[in-house]
Structure formats: C-alpha cells, structure tokens
Design an enzyme around this catalytic site. Structure first.
Site, short mmCIF file in Angstrom:
data_model
loop_
_atom_site.label_atom_id
_atom_site.label_comp_id
_atom_site.label_asym_id
_atom_site.label_seq_id
_atom_site.Cartn_x
_atom_site.Cartn_y
_atom_site.Cartn_z
N PRO A 163 -12.14 35.99 46.66
CA PRO A 163 -11.05 35.00 46.64
C PRO A 163 -10.33 34.98 45.30
CG PRO A 163 -13.10 33.92 46.12
CD PRO A 163 -13.41 35.39 46.21
N TRP A 164 -9.36 34.05 45.17
CA TRP A 164 -8.52 34.05 43.97
C TRP A 164 -9.06 33.17 42.85
CZ3 TRP A 164 -7.68 28.96 43.85
CH2 TRP A 164 -7.49 28.28 45.06
N LYS A 188 -12.06 44.50 47.80
CA LYS A 188 -10.68 44.02 47.89
C LYS A 188 -10.56 42.64 47.25
CE LYS A 188 -8.37 41.68 50.90
NZ LYS A 188 -7.54 40.89 49.97
N SER A 190 -8.36 39.19 46.07
CA SER A 190 -7.31 38.41 46.71
C SER A 190 -5.94 38.96 46.34
CB SER A 190 -7.41 36.95 46.26
OG SER A 190 -6.21 36.27 46.58
N GLU A 191 -5.01 38.89 47.27
CA GLU A 191 -3.64 39.35 47.00
C GLU A 191 -2.99 38.57 45.86
OE1 GLU A 191 -4.94 38.05 49.65
OE2 GLU A 191 -3.56 36.84 50.86
N THR A 243 -11.40 32.05 57.44
CA THR A 243 -11.47 33.51 57.25
C THR A 243 -12.88 34.00 57.61
OG1 THR A 243 -9.97 33.23 55.39
CG2 THR A 243 -11.01 35.38 55.60
N GLU A 261 -19.80 33.49 51.92
CA GLU A 261 -19.84 32.36 50.99
C GLU A 261 -18.53 31.61 51.16
OE1 GLU A 261 -21.42 35.16 47.59
OE2 GLU A 261 -20.91 33.15 46.90
N CYS A 295 -15.76 25.92 44.58
CA CYS A 295 -16.41 25.52 45.83
C CYS A 295 -17.60 24.58 45.59
CB CYS A 295 -16.84 26.75 46.61
SG CYS A 295 -17.70 27.90 45.58
N GLU A 392 -12.21 20.05 52.38
CA GLU A 392 -12.13 20.61 51.03
C GLU A 392 -10.67 20.54 50.56
OE1 GLU A 392 -14.19 24.50 49.16
OE2 GLU A 392 -12.76 24.90 50.73
P1 NAD Z 1 -9.21 33.14 51.81
O1 NAD Z 1 -10.23 33.06 52.88
O2 NAD Z 1 -7.80 32.85 52.16
O3 NAD Z 1 -9.18 34.60 51.18
C1 NAD Z 1 -10.36 35.20 50.68
C2 NAD Z 1 -10.23 36.69 50.78
O4 NAD Z 1 -10.24 37.07 52.16
C3 NAD Z 1 -8.93 37.25 50.19
O5 NAD Z 1 -9.21 38.48 49.55
C4 NAD Z 1 -8.07 37.46 51.43
O6 NAD Z 1 -7.07 38.45 51.28
C5 NAD Z 1 -9.11 37.90 52.44
N1 NAD Z 1 -8.75 37.68 53.85
C6 NAD Z 1 -7.94 36.74 54.36
N2 NAD Z 1 -7.90 36.86 55.72
C7 NAD Z 1 -8.72 37.88 56.05
C8 NAD Z 1 -9.11 38.47 57.29
N3 NAD Z 1 -8.66 38.04 58.45
N4 NAD Z 1 -9.99 39.51 57.26
C9 NAD Z 1 -10.49 39.96 56.08
N5 NAD Z 1 -10.14 39.44 54.87
C10 NAD Z 1 -9.27 38.40 54.86
O7 NAD Z 1 -9.74 32.23 50.65
P2 NAD Z 1 -9.04 31.93 49.26
O8 NAD Z 1 -7.95 30.97 49.56
O9 NAD Z 1 -8.73 33.20 48.54
O10 NAD Z 1 -10.23 31.25 48.43
C11 NAD Z 1 -10.49 29.91 48.49
C12 NAD Z 1 -11.69 29.66 49.38
O11 NAD Z 1 -12.83 30.35 48.90
C13 NAD Z 1 -12.07 28.20 49.38
O12 NAD Z 1 -12.28 27.73 50.68
C14 NAD Z 1 -13.37 28.17 48.58
O13 NAD Z 1 -14.22 27.13 48.87
C15 NAD Z 1 -13.96 29.48 48.88
N6 NAD Z 1 -14.90 29.86 47.82
C16 NAD Z 1 -16.23 29.83 48.11
C17 NAD Z 1 -17.15 30.18 47.14
C18 NAD Z 1 -18.63 30.18 47.43
O14 NAD Z 1 -19.37 30.71 46.64
N7 NAD Z 1 -19.08 29.62 48.51
C19 NAD Z 1 -16.72 30.57 45.87
C20 NAD Z 1 -15.36 30.58 45.61
C21 NAD Z 1 -14.45 30.23 46.62
#
Ligand code: NAD
Length: 490
Positions: A163-164, A188, A190-191, A243, A261, A295, A392
């Site tokens: 994620p970002w 990969k 995050s974009e 996701t 996660e 998170c 969240e």
């Molecule tokens: P996101 O789910 O939008 O994106 C995460 C990643 O998944 C990115 O690289 C994105 O490009 C990719 N992705 C999106 N759609 C996909 C698909 N259909 N198939 C495969 N890959 C895909 O999340 P975000 O907005 O980047 O991050 C924020 C989220 O991450 C929050 O909900 C946060 O709680 C969670 N987070 C959890 C932890 C943990 O340890 N549990 C840690 C950090 C962040």
C-alpha cells in the site's frame, strides 16, 4: 535506465532514478504505456508520472522470477543470509536518501521515515539470521523400517503487493521472509507511491542475482494480473479489505495461497488506575502517526468514566501541540494526507458526523493551505454503532468513548469487524492478563502502542485478514512442508 519521471528535490543518491519496471536485473519501459499521475501531497501539484504495467510486463516479470527460481531455491540458507545482510548494508548506507524520497512521495514527516530505516535494516538482518535456523516438525522413524524427513521448501514465485502508507516497511516485511525462505519475487508498490520501492530495486540490483527480485509498477489492474497469473504461487497483500476480498476470490481460480494484511480500527482501553499523563502523551502520538493513515493507529479510545474529563483534557492538550507541516521539515510531527481522494474521504466522515450527536473537541476541518492537510481532530459523544467507530477513517481523526465499566469497555472494543491491534492502559496486572486474552485482536499492547518487533508475529483477525508478517511465522507462511518417507531396502 531511461528517464521517464523524477521526483522533485530528488536526493543525490537517487538522482538518476526514473520510474521503470525492474525485470531480470534490467530496467524496462513499455511503449505507449498507460500512466498514473504522481502528486506531492504537500502542495497538490503533479510531480511526475508512473507507468502502469500491462499484463505482458507482468508475464515477463513472472517469467524472469521463474527462471531465477531454479538456482535461487537451491541456494543454502547461509548464502541467502549473506545476500540479505548485503542488502541490509546498502539500505543502511542509503537510508537518509531513501527516507527523503519516501517522505516527499507519501507526505510522511521526514523524522518518522528516518526512524523506519534502522527498523527495516533490522528486519532484513533478522531474516538473514532466521533463514539459517528454521524449525520443521521432527523427523523420525514412525513405522518399522522407515525414516521420515520433513523438508521445508520455498513456494516458488510469490507476488507481493504493497500500500501507499509505508512503502518501504511493507516491502521489507514481505520481501525479507520471502527471499529468506528461498522464493523469487514480483513486487508491486502502490501506484501512488512507487519511488522508494524503485530505489530499493536499484540497491538490490547490485546484490541479488537477476530475476530474484522483480518490481512492476502499476495500479489495481497490474496487481490483478499478478494475482491471476498461474506462475505465481502465493500473493501477499497489504491493503484495503475490499482489495483483500477481491484477491482472495480471484486466487481461488488458481488455488493460490493468500496472505492478507488489511485494515484496522484499534481500540485503546484507558482505565482509572492508568498513568493518565503517560497515556495521554503516548496516545496523542499513536493516534496521529502518519496522519492517522496507519492500520494500527490508536483511533478509538475507550476511557473509564472516572478519568474521562481528566484524560480528554490532557489528551487534547497534547494533540493541540502536534506540529503540523511540510513533510520535509524535521520539526513536523504530522504531514498531509496522501491524496486528494484520501482527504475527501476523511472530510466526508467529518461532514456526516455533523448531523449526529458527536462533539468535535478539537479540529474538524481542512487546513487553509495548499496540499491535503486536515486538522488533527478529536471527537467525543459517538455511538458504538456510528461509522466513526465502526469504519476505518484512515485519517487524523480519533474518537473517545466514555464507558462506565470494564465489561462495557471490553464489549465496545471487540464490537467491530476489524481485529488488528488493541491497547490496554492500566497498572492492574490481573486486569491486563484477563483482557489480553479476551481482546479479539492480533496484537495487544499493555501500556504501549505501535511497537512491533521483528521477532514477534504481526497480523490480524477477522476483517483485518490472515497470515503473519514478521517473526519465524512469516517464514512458515512463505514456505511449504514436504514429508519424505524412506523405506529401508535391506
Ligand atoms: P488498496 O487496497 O487500495 O491498495 C493496496 C495495493 O493493492 C496497491 O498496490 C494497489 O494497487 C493494489 N490493488 C488494488 N486493487 C487490486 C486488485 N484488484 N488486485 C490486486 N492488487 C490490487 O489499499 P491502499 O489504499 O493502498 O492502502 C490503505 C489500506 O491498507 C488501508 O485499508 C490500511 O488499513 C491497509 N493497511 C494495512 C496494514 C496492515 O498491516 N494490516 C498496513 C498498512 C496499510
């Protein structure tokens, strides 16, 4: 390396860095590729564009990882350990520049990202050691004339999707155990935040054999192509719950293993016998770390009636003093949100709260300046069923609930779908022991918040996902067991 886009005020160490895919040890750009705009969260201005890899590029990355796997899986634990130590040395040396790059891209305060560097170096070194001391179940002679052996083997090619909010930490949480266990990787980021991961690939290029680590840049469509690829044996995602569910569903088609996660909504129970001064100070940091885009952020405080007023006053005083500012300023404790979209999401929660009994004790608005800044916000008077408690927000918004008994505090704490982390503040050891068992969360802190350790497992329950990061548990997740039975031929 071709020059495609570079981040503003790029640190010297990565002055030549361009955003390209890293496949088989080489930098690759795709003609006429779709692109994603990269925006400085401090100003709202576009600072570059990142390519979105097509399924063909993903295919090339998986092919490179598959080819490299033939030799990498046969390396000895000691050899993999040496590779990881060398990568740790390089990350350590380049740490300051990596931190500046990530801070500029994500909008996290530079001092916070600088603190991540020794931590991720330590994670790499932990797995460099752990690679050499894996424990299988015992081998033995369970039937006359036979000897059983348990082999712990790599899965093969694994897909890591980050994620970002913490690009480097999340990459290393996955990459270090994956490589230590003998897998090759397609990673990969995050974009929104590709820069530090590309810089990491540049460091790894001088250490790892070609194809062992491949980085593809792109959005959800690129991630989906990795998930759907038949050459990938396991997907590890850190990201949003929606996701995670999509990935779990589409992984079913190829029976891929999945490691998720996901989000969190950490409750923190503050009892009347707690050190209120320490709790207020510590939780003001724990609630607003990374502008609440963490998170495990202490976003949901549940405070005992007897100390409620005292706590709220001390807590809001600490929050009021948080230095909000540009991420590059070493004095900054809270920077902007990562994107316009994330800011609008947070402001949406605050607007909707206005028509509920919730009381804004502090903050509540966007800051009058460029970029994606929202005031640190503290809210009381929320109902347990309200979206501010249940969902969240992932922004600088903390709720404080007033509870009349230990039973009510525990009930409210557990009454959410998430199960990532929770906290207890008390001096009563008996109470702490009882509650640590009853709280339905993957991490429980007592008189602390946010600390994670390379030696200890990290991961959630329920809607927060499954699988563990960190510790030897993660090595187990990234490997598979084989039983070999040898029957005596004599
Ligand atoms: P996101 O789910 O939008 O994106 C995460 C990643 O998944 C990115 O690289 C994105 O490009 C990719 N992705 C999106 N759609 C996909 C698909 N259909 N198939 C495969 N890959 C895909 O999340 P975000 O907005 O980047 O991050 C924020 C989220 O991450 C929050 O909900 C946060 O709680 C969670 N987070 C959890 C932890 C943990 O340890 N549990 C840690 C950090 C962040």
């Amino acid at each position: 390396m071709t020059s495609q886009s570079t981040v503003e005020k790029i640190p010297v160490r990565f002055a030549g860095l361009s955003l390209a895919h890293f496949i088989n040890g080489e930098w690759l750009t795709e003609n006429n590729a779709a692109e994603f705009p990269l925006v400085d969260p401090n100003t709202g201005e576009e600072v570059g564009r990142a390519p979105i890899a097509s399924a063909k590029v993903v295919d090339d990355a998986v092919a490179a990882a598959t080819k490299a796997s033939a030799a990498w899986r046969l390396t000895t634990p000691r050899e993999r350990s040496e590779y990881l130590h060398r990568l740790a040395d390089l990350v350590d040396e380049a740490g300051d520049d990596l931190a500046r790059l990530e801070s500029a891209n994500v909008g996290r305060p530079i001092s916070d990202v600088q603190e991540d560097i020794p931590y991720i170096v330590d994670v790499l070194r932990f797995y460099a050691g752990a690679a050499r001391s894996t424990n299988g179940t015992s081998a033995g002679q369970y039937e006359r004339g036979t000897t059983s052996i348990v082999l712990r083997q790599p899965i093969g090619v694994v897909g890591l999707i980050t994620p970002w909010n913490y690009p480097l930490v999340e990459a290393l949480f996955k990459l270090a155990p994956a490589l230590a266990a003998g897998n090759t990787v397609v990673l990969k980021p995050s974009e929104l935040t590709p820069y530090s991961t590309v810089a990491l690939a540049e460091l790894a290029a001088s250490v790892l054999p070609p194809g062992v680590l491949n980085v593809v840049l792109g959005d959800g469509s690129t991630g989906a192509a990795i998930v759907e690829h038949t050459g990938v044996g396991l997907i590890s995602l850190t990201g949003d719950g929606s996701t995670g569910k999509k990935i779990a569903a589409s992984s079913a088609a190829t029976l891929k293993r999945v490691h998720l996660e996901l989000g969190g909504k950490a409750p923190v129970l503050v009892f009347d016998d707690a050190d209120i001064d320490r709790a207020a100070e510590h939780l003001a940091v724990g609630g607003f770390v990374t502008t609440g885009q963490n998170c495990t952020a202490a976003s949901r405080l549940i405070v005992h009636d007897a100390v409620f007023e005292k706590f709220v006053e001390k807590y809001t005083n600490h929050v009021r003093q948080l230095q909000v500012g540009e991420s590059s300023d070493p004095r900054t404790q809270m920077g902007p949100l990562v994107s316009q979209r994330q800011m609008e999401r947070v402001l949406g929660f605050l607007e909707r709260a206005a028509s509920t009994p919730a009381k804004i004790e502090l903050g509540g608005s966007r800051l009058d300046r460029p970029g994606f800044f929202v005031e640190p916000t503290v809210i009381t008077g929320v109902d347990q069923g309200s979206e501010l408690v249940q969902r969240e927000v992932f922004g600088p918004v903390v709720t404080i609930q007033r509870a009349s008994s230990e039973e009510q505090m525990l009930q409210w704490a557990n009454q959410v779908e998430y199960g990532l982390a929770a906290g207890i503040w008390t001096r009563d050891l008996d109470r702490a022991v009882e509650l640590m068992t009853e709280l339905n969360f993957g991490t429980v802190w007592v008189n602390d918040h946010l600390t994670t350790l390379p030696e200890m497992p990290f991961g959630g329950f329920g809607e927060s996902g499954y699988g563990k990061a960190l510790s030897a548990e993660s090595l187990n997740d990234f490997s598979q067991l084989k039983h070999v039975l040898v029957r005596s031929a004599r």
